[in-house]
Design an enzyme around this catalytic site. Structure first.
Site, PDB file in Angstrom:
ATOM      1  N   ASN A  10       0.861  -1.192   0.000  1.00  0.00           N
ATOM      2  CA  ASN A  10       0.000   0.000   0.000  1.00  0.00           C
ATOM      3  C   ASN A  10       0.898   1.243   0.000  1.00  0.00           C
ATOM      4  O   ASN A  10       1.520   1.550   1.010  1.00  0.00           O
ATOM      5  CB  ASN A  10      -0.888  -0.043   1.263  1.00  0.00           C
ATOM      6  CG  ASN A  10      -1.702   1.222   1.444  1.00  0.00           C
ATOM      7  OD1 ASN A  10      -1.815   2.051   0.542  1.00  0.00           O
ATOM      8  ND2 ASN A  10      -2.281   1.376   2.629  1.00  0.00           N
ATOM      9  N   LYS A  12       0.000   4.229  -0.182  1.00  0.00           N
ATOM     10  CA  LYS A  12      -0.695   5.371   0.442  1.00  0.00           C
ATOM     11  C   LYS A  12      -0.573   6.603  -0.468  1.00  0.00           C
ATOM     12  O   LYS A  12      -0.533   6.472  -1.683  1.00  0.00           O
ATOM     13  CB  LYS A  12      -0.151   5.637   1.840  1.00  0.00           C
ATOM     14  CG  LYS A  12      -0.161   4.385   2.709  1.00  0.00           C
ATOM     15  CD  LYS A  12       0.064   4.686   4.155  1.00  0.00           C
ATOM     16  CE  LYS A  12       0.132   3.386   4.926  1.00  0.00           C
ATOM     17  NZ  LYS A  12       0.242   3.570   6.344  1.00  0.00           N
ATOM     18  N   HIS A 102      -9.166   0.727   5.710  1.00  0.00           N
ATOM     19  CA  HIS A 102      -7.855   0.946   6.320  1.00  0.00           C
ATOM     20  C   HIS A 102      -8.033   1.853   7.533  1.00  0.00           C
ATOM     21  O   HIS A 102      -8.896   2.736   7.545  1.00  0.00           O
ATOM     22  CB  HIS A 102      -6.909   1.597   5.297  1.00  0.00           C
ATOM     23  CG  HIS A 102      -5.489   1.612   5.778  1.00  0.00           C
ATOM     24  ND1 HIS A 102      -5.015   2.570   6.653  1.00  0.00           N
ATOM     25  CD2 HIS A 102      -4.449   0.767   5.538  1.00  0.00           C
ATOM     26  CE1 HIS A 102      -3.732   2.314   6.910  1.00  0.00           C
ATOM     27  NE2 HIS A 102      -3.379   1.232   6.253  1.00  0.00           N
ATOM     28  N   GLU A 104      -6.534   4.335   8.509  1.00  0.00           N
ATOM     29  CA  GLU A 104      -6.458   5.779   8.210  1.00  0.00           C
ATOM     30  C   GLU A 104      -7.784   6.278   7.636  1.00  0.00           C
ATOM     31  O   GLU A 104      -8.169   7.425   7.869  1.00  0.00           O
ATOM     32  CB  GLU A 104      -5.285   6.037   7.253  1.00  0.00           C
ATOM     33  CG  GLU A 104      -3.945   5.851   7.965  1.00  0.00           C
ATOM     34  CD  GLU A 104      -2.799   5.381   7.103  1.00  0.00           C
ATOM     35  OE1 GLU A 104      -2.890   5.460   5.871  1.00  0.00           O
ATOM     36  OE2 GLU A 104      -1.788   4.908   7.672  1.00  0.00           O
ATOM     37  N   GLU A 174      -4.575  -5.438  11.231  1.00  0.00           N
ATOM     38  CA  GLU A 174      -3.547  -4.408  11.384  1.00  0.00           C
ATOM     39  C   GLU A 174      -3.737  -3.693  12.726  1.00  0.00           C
ATOM     40  O   GLU A 174      -4.595  -2.806  12.840  1.00  0.00           O
ATOM     41  CB  GLU A 174      -3.671  -3.373  10.274  1.00  0.00           C
ATOM     42  CG  GLU A 174      -3.459  -3.936   8.893  1.00  0.00           C
ATOM     43  CD  GLU A 174      -2.957  -2.870   7.934  1.00  0.00           C
ATOM     44  OE1 GLU A 174      -1.852  -3.029   7.425  1.00  0.00           O
ATOM     45  OE2 GLU A 174      -3.665  -1.870   7.735  1.00  0.00           O
ATOM     46  N   GLY A 180       3.164   2.056  10.753  1.00  0.00           N
ATOM     47  CA  GLY A 180       4.046   3.193  10.495  1.00  0.00           C
ATOM     48  C   GLY A 180       4.831   3.647  11.711  1.00  0.00           C
ATOM     49  O   GLY A 180       5.432   4.727  11.712  1.00  0.00           O
ATOM     50  N   SER A 220       4.289  -2.385  10.266  1.00  0.00           N
ATOM     51  CA  SER A 220       5.750  -2.338  10.323  1.00  0.00           C
ATOM     52  C   SER A 220       6.409  -3.650   9.879  1.00  0.00           C
ATOM     53  O   SER A 220       7.418  -4.083  10.448  1.00  0.00           O
ATOM     54  CB  SER A 220       6.225  -1.935  11.724  1.00  0.00           C
ATOM     55  OG  SER A 220       5.745  -0.637  12.045  1.00  0.00           O
TER      56      SER A 220
HETATM   57  C1  PEP Z   1      -0.368   0.037   6.559  1.00  0.00           C
HETATM   58  O1  PEP Z   1      -0.517   1.235   6.437  1.00  0.00           O
HETATM   59  O2  PEP Z   1      -1.276  -0.721   6.216  1.00  0.00           O
HETATM   60  C2  PEP Z   1       0.880  -0.449   7.132  1.00  0.00           C
HETATM   61  C3  PEP Z   1       0.905  -1.681   7.553  1.00  0.00           C
HETATM   62  O3  PEP Z   1       1.928   0.438   7.185  1.00  0.00           O
HETATM   63  P1  PEP Z   1       3.423   0.118   7.686  1.00  0.00           P
HETATM   64  O4  PEP Z   1       3.850  -1.162   7.013  1.00  0.00           O
HETATM   65  O5  PEP Z   1       4.231   1.292   7.278  1.00  0.00           O
HETATM   66  O6  PEP Z   1       3.343  -0.059   9.177  1.00  0.00           O
END
Ligand code: PEP
Length: 261
Positions: A10, A12, A102, A104, A174, A180, A220
């Site tokens: 992703n 973003k 997601h 966000e 998640e 992040g 992450s």
């Molecule tokens: C995400 O935004 O779905 C995500 C897992 O980000 P990151 O891998 O940067 O933690």
């Protein structure tokens, strides 16, 4: 039954359509160099809407073994919804996956389980596979109610979907506190919730549906931790943010089966 692992990157709101060409080509050549076997992993690229056409052209023109995903979709068919993108616009670009819910989108755009459920249903009716995101924030994790909280999101976002639809979709667990932040859940944390999600799908539908649905972990994920996470029995792939912008990192994640666990 064996579920094919699925790694989804992703991007973003990063990487414009010109930069996308470099990223996709570098990723492809790194994977070719390292002898990635596309039969072993589904690799899905999820760029911003404005890059979809460019990435599609690269995939088709160079016959790349990537699938194309979108980061969001409207729950409406068409009409006066300024700024929205419909499923038919996505299918015309060969988009086969879409991320819905997601964290966000939930946090900054007020998306509820009900809206996410409507988006998932709309995607499925257009032949697009939804990647439905669920997961708890830090406060819930500290309270220790993260499993029940996440299962509640699973029930809400799968409402009224058929067993056949659920068997073919992807659920991404998640934990928001791991997105992040560099703070990765332990492989055991990931397994605890992914295993509970599979059991919940069995309870809501049946064992065959639970065995078929693919469950990702996200938060992450990097080349250094992906193999341990993927060694968990109920983790079938990863949804990757930051590391998907680095071709070497994402290439290693796609080839997780070659890394020491
Ligand atoms: C995400 O935004 O779905 C995500 C897992 O980000 P990151 O891998 O940067 O933690």
């Amino acid at each position: 039954m064996t579920r094919k692992p699925i790694m989804a990157g992703n991007w973003k709101m990063n990487i414009d359509h010109i930069e996308a060409t470099g990223l996709v080509e570098k990723l492809h050549y790194t994977l070719v160099d390292k002898e990635w076997d596309p039969k072993k992993t589904d690799a899905v690229l999820i760029p911003p809407f404005t890059d979809l056409r460019t990435v599609r052209t690269l995939i088709d023109g160079d016959r790349l073994n990537f699938q194309l995903g979108a980061q969001n979709v409207s729950e409406h068919d068409n009409g006066a919804y300024t700024g929205e993108i419909s499923t038919s616009m996505l299918t015309k670009l060969g988009v086969t996956y879409v991320v819905v819910g997601h964290s966000e989108r939930r946090q900054y755009f007020g998306e509820t389980d009900e809206i996410i459920n409507a988006k998932a249903a709309k995607a499925l009716s257009a032949g697009i596979t939804p990647i439905i995101c669920v997961g708890e924030g830090l406060d819930i994790r500290k309270e220790g109610t993260h499993v029940e909280y996440t299962l509640n999101q699973v029930r809400g976002t799968l409402a009224n979907l058929t067993a056949e639809q659920v068997a073919g979709l992807v659920i991404a667990y998640e934990p928001v506190w791991a997105i992040g932040t560099g703070e990765v859940a332990t492989p055991e944390d990931a397994q605890e919730v992914c295993g509970a999600i599979r059991q919940e799908v069995a309870a809501l539908y049946d064992e065959a549906t639970a065995e078929s649905v693919r469950i990702q972990y996200g938060g992450s994920v990097k080349s250094g931790n992906v193999a341990q996470i993927m060694a968990q029995p109920d983790v079938d792939g990863c949804l990757v943010g930051g590391a998907s912008l680095q071709p070497d990192e994402f290439a290693a994640i796609v080839r997780f089966y070659q890394l020491p666990a």
